[in-house]
Design an enzyme around this catalytic site. Structure first.
Site, mmCIF file in Angstrom:
data_model
loop_
_atom_site.group_PDB
_atom_site.id
_atom_site.type_symbol
_atom_site.label_atom_id
_atom_site.label_comp_id
_atom_site.label_asym_id
_atom_site.label_seq_id
_atom_site.Cartn_x
_atom_site.Cartn_y
_atom_site.Cartn_z
ATOM 1 C CG ASP A 101 11.672 8.652 3.874
ATOM 2 O OD1 ASP A 101 10.621 9.207 4.252
ATOM 3 O OD2 ASP A 101 11.750 7.433 3.638
ATOM 4 C CE1 TYR A 121 1.862 -0.151 -3.211
ATOM 5 C CE2 TYR A 121 1.013 -2.394 -3.100
ATOM 6 C CZ TYR A 121 2.068 -1.509 -3.016
ATOM 7 O OH TYR A 121 3.326 -1.969 -2.747
ATOM 8 C CG ASN A 168 2.788 -9.465 -4.274
ATOM 9 O OD1 ASN A 168 1.625 -9.804 -4.064
ATOM 10 N ND2 ASN A 168 3.512 -8.850 -3.351
ATOM 11 C CG ASP A 201 6.147 14.774 -1.028
ATOM 12 O OD1 ASP A 201 5.407 14.449 -0.079
ATOM 13 O OD2 ASP A 201 6.011 14.332 -2.193
HETATM 14 N N1 LIG Z 1 7.471 -4.443 2.286
HETATM 15 C C1 LIG Z 1 7.065 -5.172 1.278
HETATM 16 O O1 LIG Z 1 6.877 -6.389 1.412
HETATM 17 C C2 LIG Z 1 6.811 -4.549 -0.072
HETATM 18 C C3 LIG Z 1 6.220 -5.366 -1.061
HETATM 19 C C4 LIG Z 1 6.004 -4.839 -2.327
HETATM 20 C C5 LIG Z 1 6.404 -3.534 -2.614
HETATM 21 N N2 LIG Z 1 6.953 -2.761 -1.641
HETATM 22 C C6 LIG Z 1 7.320 -1.376 -2.011
HETATM 23 O O2 LIG Z 1 8.543 -1.023 -1.405
HETATM 24 C C7 LIG Z 1 8.542 0.361 -1.076
HETATM 25 C C8 LIG Z 1 8.884 0.525 0.408
HETATM 26 O O3 LIG Z 1 7.872 -0.122 1.170
HETATM 27 P P1 LIG Z 1 7.988 -0.302 2.760
HETATM 28 O O4 LIG Z 1 7.317 -1.580 3.096
HETATM 29 O O5 LIG Z 1 9.390 -0.058 3.188
HETATM 30 O O6 LIG Z 1 7.036 0.872 3.256
HETATM 31 P P2 LIG Z 1 7.364 2.018 4.339
HETATM 32 O O7 LIG Z 1 6.082 2.772 4.544
HETATM 33 O O8 LIG Z 1 8.045 1.441 5.537
HETATM 34 O O9 LIG Z 1 8.402 2.941 3.568
HETATM 35 C C9 LIG Z 1 8.027 3.884 2.618
HETATM 36 C C10 LIG Z 1 8.912 5.099 2.818
HETATM 37 O O10 LIG Z 1 8.614 6.036 1.773
HETATM 38 C C11 LIG Z 1 8.494 7.312 2.352
HETATM 39 N N3 LIG Z 1 7.555 8.091 1.546
HETATM 40 C C12 LIG Z 1 6.254 7.803 1.302
HETATM 41 N N4 LIG Z 1 5.717 8.754 0.528
HETATM 42 C C13 LIG Z 1 6.705 9.659 0.287
HETATM 43 C C14 LIG Z 1 6.750 10.857 -0.428
HETATM 44 N N5 LIG Z 1 5.660 11.351 -1.048
HETATM 45 N N6 LIG Z 1 7.923 11.521 -0.488
HETATM 46 C C15 LIG Z 1 9.033 11.059 0.160
HETATM 47 N N7 LIG Z 1 9.035 9.911 0.868
HETATM 48 C C16 LIG Z 1 7.877 9.232 0.934
HETATM 49 C C17 LIG Z 1 7.943 7.093 3.753
HETATM 50 O O11 LIG Z 1 8.251 8.193 4.606
HETATM 51 C C18 LIG Z 1 8.631 5.800 4.158
HETATM 52 O O12 LIG Z 1 9.846 6.044 4.850
HETATM 53 C C19 LIG Z 1 7.155 0.899 -1.438
HETATM 54 O O13 LIG Z 1 7.248 1.536 -2.698
HETATM 55 C C20 LIG Z 1 6.302 -0.346 -1.514
HETATM 56 O O14 LIG Z 1 5.224 -0.191 -2.411
HETATM 57 C C21 LIG Z 1 7.154 -3.240 -0.379
#
Ligand SMILES: NC(=O)c1ccc[n+]([C@@H]2O[C@H](COP(=O)([O-])OP(=O)(O)OC[C@H]3O[C@@H](n4cnc5c(N)ncnc54)[C@H](O)[C@@H]3O)[C@@H](O)[C@H]2O)c1
Length: 260
Positions: free
Chosen positions: A31, A133, A109, A48
């Site tokens: 992360d 997105y 979704n 990153d």
């Molecule tokens: N939570 C949901 O309901 C949901 C639904 C659909 C998809 N998602 C997908 O699941 C994944 C996680 O989502 P989340 O809800 O935990 O979001 P979140 O923001 O809590 O977690 C995302 C993590 O990715 C890290 N991150 C972001 N950009 C980065 C980069 N360039 N390099 C390294 N790390 C990076 C952030 O630091 C963070 O810890 C995402 O890809 C999101 O699109 C989540």
């Protein structure tokens, strides 16, 4: 024990996945934000997802990647492109070079958000993204389809519905889209271990009000245990949203930035 790289490990879904996978797999966590309380069994990479050298090191000896790092909602184009298009390419190409057998991708979704709620859809429908997105996640799915066909990489794209903390639906739309933490854990374990080549699955619990028909998830062996319906009595009858949001599966993601 399989070695699994979890990107986005400091995030919401990453924390749930980490809890659900630890003990079963040798975990590597990546992360750009500090990862809370790593254990001696966990290997951590901080940086990153666009840093190809760092990502290459994180991929060494890995059997499966669970790729969650990215921009998790709508944003300006530069932000979406950097994390979800450039970053996705770096992650997938690094996995190919490292000989990683399985790539599991956190899609959304919102790849199909403009389908109306009165239409039940499966995993084969043409994407109808509701945001930049959603477009970026459709790119990720197509990139993996290409790597599966061209290079024989095996991939599972999980179109996650709604995963939350607390572990419950927060509005009426979520009664259709919700996935519980334990169901998500089971689905990711299935995605790591199932004998498949390329699948797109909907990441949802066994919700009574679901819109998505999905034979791929059961092909993986996924048998969801939860149903959002048990929370229905705690929610209002209708969400307080505009007509476009109320009509489409993507909800408010569909009405943002429209003129009327
Ligand atoms: N939570 C949901 O309901 C949901 C639904 C659909 C998809 N998602 C997908 O699941 C994944 C996680 O989502 P989340 O809800 O935990 O979001 P979140 O923001 O809590 O977690 C995302 C993590 O990715 C890290 N991150 C972001 N950009 C980065 C980069 N360039 N390099 C390294 N790390 C990076 C952030 O630091 C963070 O810890 C995402 O890809 C999101 O699109 C989540």
């Amino acid at each position: 024990m399989k070695r699994v790289l979890l990107t986005g490990a400091a995030g919401l879904v990453g924390g749930v996945a980490r809890d659900e996978l630890r003990g079963r797999y040798e975990m590597v966590l990546l992360d750009r934000q500090p990862i809370p309380s790593p254990t001696p069994e966990e290997t951590v990479f901080l940086g990153d997802i666009q840093d190809a050298a760092l990502v290459a090191r994180a991929m060494e000896g890995v059997d499966a990647v669970v790729h969650l790092a990215g921009q998790p909602t709508e944003a300006d184009w530069d932000t979406v492109r950097d994390a979800n298009i450039e970053g996705m390419y770096v992650a997938v190409e690094a996995a190919r070079r490292a000989g990683v057998k399985r790539f599991i991708f956190a899609s959304t979704n919102h790849v199909i958000g403009y389908y109306p709620r009165n239409q039940s859809i499966d995993e084969h429908v043409t994407p109808r993204p509701d945001t930049r997105y959603g477009v970026s996640k459709a790119f990720g799915e197509f990139l993996l389809r290409f790597y599966a066909d061209k290079f024989g990489m095996s991939a599972v794209c999980i179109r996650i519905g709604t995963l939350r903390k607390p572990d419950a639906p927060g509005d009426v739309r979520h009664l259709s889209t919700w996935i519980s933490h334990r169901d998500f854990g089971q689905l990711v374990r299935c995605a790591i271990d199932a004998d498949v080549q390329f699948e797109i699955v909907y990441g949802m619990s066994a919700n009574t009000r679901r819109w998505w028909r999905d034979s791929s998830a059961s092909t993986l062996g996924y048998r969801p245990l939860d149903d959002a319906e048990r929370f229905a009595s705690q929610l209002p009858e209708k969400d307080d949203v505009d007509e476009v949001a109320a009509r489409h599966q993507g909800g408010v993601f569909c009405s943002w930035e429209r003129d009327g």
